[in-house]
Design a protein around this motif. Structure first.
Motif, PDB file in Angstrom:
ATOM      1  N   LEU A  60      -1.545  -1.886  -4.118  1.00 31.45           N
ATOM      2  CA  LEU A  60      -2.700  -1.760  -5.000  1.00 31.45           C
ATOM      3  C   LEU A  60      -3.537  -0.511  -4.730  1.00 31.45           C
ATOM      4  CD1 LEU A  60      -3.803  -5.485  -5.105  1.00 31.45           C
ATOM      5  CD2 LEU A  60      -2.532  -4.211  -6.825  1.00 31.45           C
ATOM      6  N   TRP A  61      -3.668  -0.130  -3.465  1.00 29.60           N
ATOM      7  CA  TRP A  61      -4.485   1.036  -3.103  1.00 29.60           C
ATOM      8  C   TRP A  61      -3.713   1.935  -2.149  1.00 29.60           C
ATOM      9  CZ3 TRP A  61      -6.491  -3.992  -2.234  1.00 29.60           C
ATOM     10  CH2 TRP A  61      -7.267  -4.463  -3.278  1.00 29.60           C
ATOM     11  N   PRO A  62      -2.627   2.555  -2.607  1.00 27.18           N
ATOM     12  CA  PRO A  62      -1.779   3.340  -1.698  1.00 27.18           C
ATOM     13  C   PRO A  62      -2.468   4.619  -1.225  1.00 27.18           C
ATOM     14  CG  PRO A  62      -1.015   3.563  -3.947  1.00 27.18           C
ATOM     15  CD  PRO A  62      -2.118   2.552  -3.958  1.00 27.18           C
ATOM     16  N   THR A  63      -2.198   4.979   0.007  1.00 25.36           N
ATOM     17  CA  THR A  63      -2.744   6.199   0.581  1.00 25.36           C
ATOM     18  C   THR A  63      -2.189   7.429  -0.123  1.00 25.36           C
ATOM     19  OG1 THR A  63      -2.840   5.048   2.687  1.00 25.36           O
ATOM     20  CG2 THR A  63      -3.079   7.415   2.758  1.00 25.36           C
ATOM     21  N   ALA A  64      -0.950   7.352  -0.577  1.00 27.26           N
ATOM     22  CA  ALA A  64      -0.304   8.497  -1.229  1.00 27.26           C
ATOM     23  C   ALA A  64      -1.041   8.921  -2.494  1.00 27.26           C
ATOM     24  CB  ALA A  64       1.146   8.172  -1.557  1.00 27.26           C
ATOM     25  N   THR A  65      -1.748   8.001  -3.128  1.00 31.65           N
ATOM     26  CA  THR A  65      -2.501   8.334  -4.343  1.00 31.65           C
ATOM     27  C   THR A  65      -4.002   8.301  -4.087  1.00 31.65           C
ATOM     28  OG1 THR A  65      -2.499   6.040  -5.082  1.00 31.65           O
ATOM     29  CG2 THR A  65      -0.683   7.426  -5.828  1.00 31.65           C
ATOM     30  N   PRO A  71       0.767   2.862 -11.301  1.00 32.83           N
ATOM     31  CA  PRO A  71       1.653   1.980 -12.065  1.00 32.83           C
ATOM     32  C   PRO A  71       3.095   1.987 -11.550  1.00 32.83           C
ATOM     33  CG  PRO A  71       0.343   3.326 -13.549  1.00 32.83           C
ATOM     34  CD  PRO A  71       0.093   3.825 -12.158  1.00 32.83           C
ATOM     35  N   LEU A  72       3.549   3.106 -11.038  1.00 29.10           N
ATOM     36  CA  LEU A  72       4.922   3.188 -10.530  1.00 29.10           C
ATOM     37  C   LEU A  72       5.110   2.274  -9.319  1.00 29.10           C
ATOM     38  CD1 LEU A  72       7.685   4.423 -10.716  1.00 29.10           C
ATOM     39  CD2 LEU A  72       6.848   6.365  -9.415  1.00 29.10           C
ATOM     40  N   ARG A  73       4.139   2.239  -8.433  1.00 30.80           N
ATOM     41  CA  ARG A  73       4.231   1.361  -7.261  1.00 30.80           C
ATOM     42  C   ARG A  73       4.128  -0.108  -7.671  1.00 30.80           C
ATOM     43  NH1 ARG A  73       3.074   6.149  -5.455  1.00 30.80           N
ATOM     44  NH2 ARG A  73       3.654   6.769  -3.355  1.00 30.80           N
ATOM     45  N   LEU A  74       3.326  -0.400  -8.675  1.00 26.74           N
ATOM     46  CA  LEU A  74       3.270  -1.773  -9.196  1.00 26.74           C
ATOM     47  C   LEU A  74       4.615  -2.173  -9.796  1.00 26.74           C
ATOM     48  CD1 LEU A  74      -0.233  -1.818 -10.927  1.00 26.74           C
ATOM     49  CD2 LEU A  74       0.437  -2.973  -8.817  1.00 26.74           C
ATOM     50  N   LEU A  75       5.254  -1.241 -10.513  1.00 23.54           N
ATOM     51  CA  LEU A  75       6.575  -1.514 -11.087  1.00 23.54           C
ATOM     52  C   LEU A  75       7.606  -1.763  -9.987  1.00 23.54           C
ATOM     53  CD1 LEU A  75       8.323  -1.649 -13.655  1.00 23.54           C
ATOM     54  CD2 LEU A  75       8.744   0.789 -13.353  1.00 23.54           C
TER      55      LEU A  75
END
Length: 111
Positions: A60-65, A71-75
């Motif tokens: 939900l709250w990735p360091t990379a972003t 949305p890609l990580r959620l997918l």
């Protein structure tokens, strides 16, 4: 807040002792006794409760972003869950999530 080196080491020591006491309460005090069946039944759910708690913030709250929901990580997380439920195989679920994430990252890099 600025802590001195001594305060930081004191905090680390207190947390270490607390962690030891929590684990010792199970392993040292009751480790050699048989546990009641209802406790053994409940302990089977520990990984199921802990893993989502560890993974959800990373999705939900990735360091990379920089903490922005991607949305890609959620997918990729949804693909992982879907394959895990469908196949009942942890390794296939991990592979599906990784392939989804890296394929999506590769496609976005091309565009």
């Amino acid at each position: 807040m600025n802590y001195s080196a001594a305060e930081i080491w004191l905090i680390i020591a207190i947390i270490g002792v607390g962690t030891f006491l929590i684990r010792f309460s199970f392993l040292g005090l009751i480790g050699d006794r048989p546990l009641p069946s209802f406790v053994l039944r409940l302990l089977r759910f520990t990984p199921v409760a802990v893993l989502p708690g560890m993974v959800a913030p990373l999705v939900l709250w990735p360091t990379a972003t920089e903490g922005v929901t991607d949305p890609l990580r959620l997918l990729a997380a949804l693909a992982t869950v879907a394959v895990g439920v469908w196949t009942r195989n942890v390794l296939w679920a991990i592979v599906a999530g990784a392939v989804t994430l890296y394929a999506g990252l590769g496609l976005t890099a091309l565009l």
